[in-house]
Design a protein around this motif. Structure first.
Motif, short mmCIF file in Angstrom:
data_model
loop_
_atom_site.label_atom_id
_atom_site.label_comp_id
_atom_site.label_asym_id
_atom_site.label_seq_id
_atom_site.Cartn_x
_atom_site.Cartn_y
_atom_site.Cartn_z
N MET A 110 0.83 -1.20 0.00
CA MET A 110 0.00 0.00 0.00
C MET A 110 0.87 1.26 0.00
SD MET A 110 -3.05 -0.82 -0.36
CE MET A 110 -3.16 -2.46 -0.94
N ALA A 111 1.98 1.22 0.74
CA ALA A 111 2.88 2.37 0.77
C ALA A 111 3.44 2.64 -0.63
CB ALA A 111 4.01 2.14 1.77
N ARG A 112 3.80 1.56 -1.34
CA ARG A 112 4.34 1.71 -2.69
C ARG A 112 3.29 2.29 -3.63
NH1 ARG A 112 8.87 -1.30 -3.64
NH2 ARG A 112 9.83 -1.81 -1.67
N ILE A 113 2.06 1.77 -3.49
CA ILE A 113 0.99 2.23 -4.37
C ILE A 113 0.71 3.71 -4.15
CG2 ILE A 113 -1.51 2.01 -4.75
CD1 ILE A 113 -1.15 -1.04 -4.49
N LYS A 114 0.66 4.10 -2.88
CA LYS A 114 0.41 5.52 -2.58
C LYS A 114 1.53 6.39 -3.13
CE LYS A 114 -2.21 4.70 1.65
NZ LYS A 114 -2.02 4.63 3.11
N ALA A 115 2.76 5.90 -3.01
CA ALA A 115 3.90 6.68 -3.52
C ALA A 115 3.81 6.85 -5.03
CB ALA A 115 5.22 6.00 -3.13
N PHE A 179 24.11 12.10 -0.48
CA PHE A 179 22.86 11.49 -0.02
C PHE A 179 23.08 10.02 0.27
CE2 PHE A 179 21.60 15.04 -2.72
CZ PHE A 179 20.70 15.69 -1.89
N SER A 180 22.54 9.58 1.38
CA SER A 180 22.59 8.15 1.69
C SER A 180 21.54 7.43 0.85
CB SER A 180 22.31 7.91 3.17
OG SER A 180 20.95 8.18 3.45
N ARG A 181 21.64 6.12 0.75
CA ARG A 181 20.65 5.35 0.00
C ARG A 181 19.25 5.54 0.58
NH1 ARG A 181 25.32 2.98 0.29
NH2 ARG A 181 26.29 2.17 -1.60
N VAL A 182 19.19 5.57 1.89
CA VAL A 182 17.88 5.74 2.54
C VAL A 182 17.30 7.12 2.20
CG1 VAL A 182 16.73 5.95 4.78
CG2 VAL A 182 18.36 4.10 4.39
N GLN A 183 18.14 8.14 2.19
CA GLN A 183 17.65 9.48 1.81
C GLN A 183 17.17 9.50 0.36
OE1 GLN A 183 21.22 11.62 2.86
NE2 GLN A 183 20.15 12.75 4.47
N ASP A 186 13.84 7.92 0.05
CA ASP A 186 12.84 8.84 0.58
C ASP A 186 12.53 9.96 -0.42
OD1 ASP A 186 11.14 9.75 2.58
OD2 ASP A 186 12.65 11.18 3.29
N LYS A 187 13.58 10.54 -0.99
CA LYS A 187 13.40 11.72 -1.85
C LYS A 187 12.93 11.35 -3.26
CE LYS A 187 15.31 14.79 1.00
NZ LYS A 187 14.44 15.69 1.78
N VAL A 188 13.49 10.29 -3.81
CA VAL A 188 13.21 9.98 -5.21
C VAL A 188 12.10 8.94 -5.36
CG1 VAL A 188 14.22 9.17 -7.39
CG2 VAL A 188 15.59 10.57 -5.83
N TYR A 196 15.64 -1.98 1.25
CA TYR A 196 15.48 -1.74 -0.18
C TYR A 196 16.58 -0.87 -0.76
CZ TYR A 196 11.34 -4.41 -0.32
OH TYR A 196 10.48 -5.46 -0.26
N GLU A 197 17.66 -0.75 0.01
CA GLU A 197 18.76 0.09 -0.47
C GLU A 197 19.35 -0.44 -1.77
OE1 GLU A 197 18.33 -0.97 2.55
OE2 GLU A 197 18.42 0.72 3.94
N HIS A 198 19.26 -1.77 -1.97
CA HIS A 198 19.81 -2.31 -3.22
C HIS A 198 19.07 -1.78 -4.45
CE1 HIS A 198 16.63 -5.19 -2.11
NE2 HIS A 198 16.42 -5.21 -3.38
N THR A 199 17.82 -1.35 -4.26
CA THR A 199 17.08 -0.74 -5.35
C THR A 199 17.82 0.50 -5.84
OG1 THR A 199 15.02 -1.46 -4.35
CG2 THR A 199 14.85 0.30 -5.97
N VAL A 200 18.32 1.28 -4.87
CA VAL A 200 19.08 2.49 -5.23
C VAL A 200 20.35 2.09 -5.97
CG1 VAL A 200 20.28 4.51 -4.31
CG2 VAL A 200 18.16 3.72 -3.23
N ASN A 201 21.07 1.12 -5.43
CA ASN A 201 22.31 0.69 -6.08
C ASN A 201 22.07 0.28 -7.53
OD1 ASN A 201 23.05 0.89 -3.46
ND2 ASN A 201 23.96 -1.13 -3.27
N SER A 202 21.02 -0.53 -7.75
CA SER A 202 20.84 -1.03 -9.11
C SER A 202 20.42 0.10 -10.05
CB SER A 202 19.86 -2.20 -9.16
OG SER A 202 18.61 -1.82 -8.70
N HIS A 203 19.65 1.07 -9.56
CA HIS A 203 19.30 2.21 -10.41
C HIS A 203 20.53 3.06 -10.72
CE1 HIS A 203 15.05 1.37 -9.87
NE2 HIS A 203 14.83 2.23 -10.84
#
Ligand code: CA
Length: 236
Positions: A110-115, A179-183, A186-188, A196-203
């Motif tokens: 639900m959090a993903r959908i709202k985002a 920016f940290s991965r967590v930031q 949050d921002k992007v 889910y930090e690996h999501t940032v790495n792969s992007h």
């Protein structure tokens, strides 16, 4: 009312997601296979698609591509049991906007959908929220056009997914800031979950492979060891 298409062949999961979408004011249709999903998608206007990767008659990847070929932007959240597929799911090849690995938790979905809804709404009303900010950002050979959402390197067009563009634009709007991965999540991405930090790495890896001359020795998106990433202050 927002309309969501749930493409999922496991009825229990589909109904659970449908119920929770209803709780946040969304009307959701369920398609149990690719053919009925395609039929619903072409005839009804959906604001979001939740798409299972493994379907009885087709796979979510080719279905996602077919949805994209229909034109018009509808965010797609992919449900996948296979983390090995991630690069294909999120990359240009398929271009899903987000993914969750099964088994997933409903609050997280639900959090993903709202985002995703927030993101789409922000994209649809740029004039109201960001008056006259537009223009382009230039750094070395890199040129980012905010209005056209286009990027060129040394005059050559670079094809980025929506999320890659937002990531690059965010970085380039804040040169030199770490920016940290967590930031960044949050921002992007608009949400902030542990793990889910690996999501940032792969992007970032994919972004580098597209904009950097030598992705292993990047000059735009720099790694700050032990902290995160930053955009170069200036590039020669
Ligand atoms: Ca399935």
């Amino acid at each position: 009312m927002r309309k969501v298409l749930i493409v999922e062949d496991e009825p229990d999961i589909a109904r659970l997601v449908q119920q929770h979408l209803k709780d946040i004011g969304c009307e959701a249709d369920i398609a149990g296979d690719g053919a009925s999903a395609m039929d619903l998608f072409t005839h009804d206007g959906y604001q979001l698609v939740v798409l299972d990767l493994m379907l009885p008659d087709t796979d979510g990847l080719s279905l996602c591509r077919s949805f994209r070929e229909q034109g018009g932007y509808v965010p797609i959240l992919m449900l996948t049991a296979k983390s090995t597929e991630l690069d294909r799911v999120l990359g240009l090849e398929v271009g899903a906007d987000d993914y969750l690995t099964k088994p997933f938790s409903i609050p997280e979905l639900m959090a993903r959908i709202k985002a995703l809804f927030r993101r789409v709404e922000a994209m649809q009303q740029p004039a109201a929220s960001e008056p006259e900010k537009s223009e382009s950002i230039e750094c070395g050979d890199l040129r980012i056009d905010s209005d056209r959402r286009s990027v060129t390197v040394a005059g050559e067009d670079v094809e980025l997914t929506a999320r890659e563009f937002e990531l690059l634009h965010f970085f380039a709007s804040n040169p030199g800031r770490v920016f940290s991965r967590v930031q960044l999540l949050d921002k992007v991405w608009g949400y902030n979950h542990d793990g889910y930090e690996h999501t940032v790495n792969s992007h970032i890896n994919r972004l580098r492979s597209k904009i950097e001359q030598d992705p292993s020795n990047p000059k735009y998106v720099l790694t700050v060891w032990g902290v995160g990433y930053k955009f170069a202050d200036k590039v020669d």
